[in-house]
Design an enzyme around this catalytic site. Structure first.
Site, PDB file in Angstrom:
ATOM      1  N   PRO A 163      -0.499   3.570   1.645  1.00 32.16           N
ATOM      2  CA  PRO A 163      -0.435   2.152   1.994  1.00 32.16           C
ATOM      3  C   PRO A 163       0.682   1.869   3.006  1.00 32.16           C
ATOM      4  CG  PRO A 163      -0.532   2.427  -0.387  1.00 32.16           C
ATOM      5  CD  PRO A 163      -0.311   3.790   0.208  1.00 32.16           C
ATOM      6  N   GLU A 164       0.480   0.839   3.787  1.00 31.90           N
ATOM      7  CA  GLU A 164       1.499   0.391   4.734  1.00 31.90           C
ATOM      8  C   GLU A 164       2.794   0.107   3.983  1.00 31.90           C
ATOM      9  OE1 GLU A 164       2.113  -3.192   7.991  1.00 31.90           O
ATOM     10  OE2 GLU A 164       0.374  -3.211   6.683  1.00 31.90           O
TER      11      GLU A 164
END
EC number: 3.5.5.7
Length: 73
Positions: free
Chosen positions: A43-44
């Site tokens: 995930p970012e």
């Protein structure tokens, strides 16, 4: 064109603990590689520790002293 196995990790970082987050990232990457993944996507802001679930005391334009401290951390 050769086939490439890709793993997508849906996990959260260890909040406020970069060292443990990096350990978690290494373990998840090793697990995915062990299953044949050549590319592992996280995930970012996984390493930066995106504070999922924290509101920083902000409710409709206001912020509490406790929320400011959470945000600072």
């Amino acid at each position: 064109m050769p086939t490439v196995r890709v793993a997508v990790v849906q996990a959260g970082s260890v909040l406020f603990d970069t060292a443990r987050t990096l350990e978690k990232l290494a373990a998840l990457t090793a697990d995915a590689a062990g299953r044949g993944a050549r590319l592992v996507v996280f995930p970012e802001a996984f390493v930066g520790g995106y504070p999922k679930g924290l509101g920083f005391g902000a409710r409709i334009g206001s912020r509490s002293p406790e929320g400011r401290e959470e945000f600072r951390r």
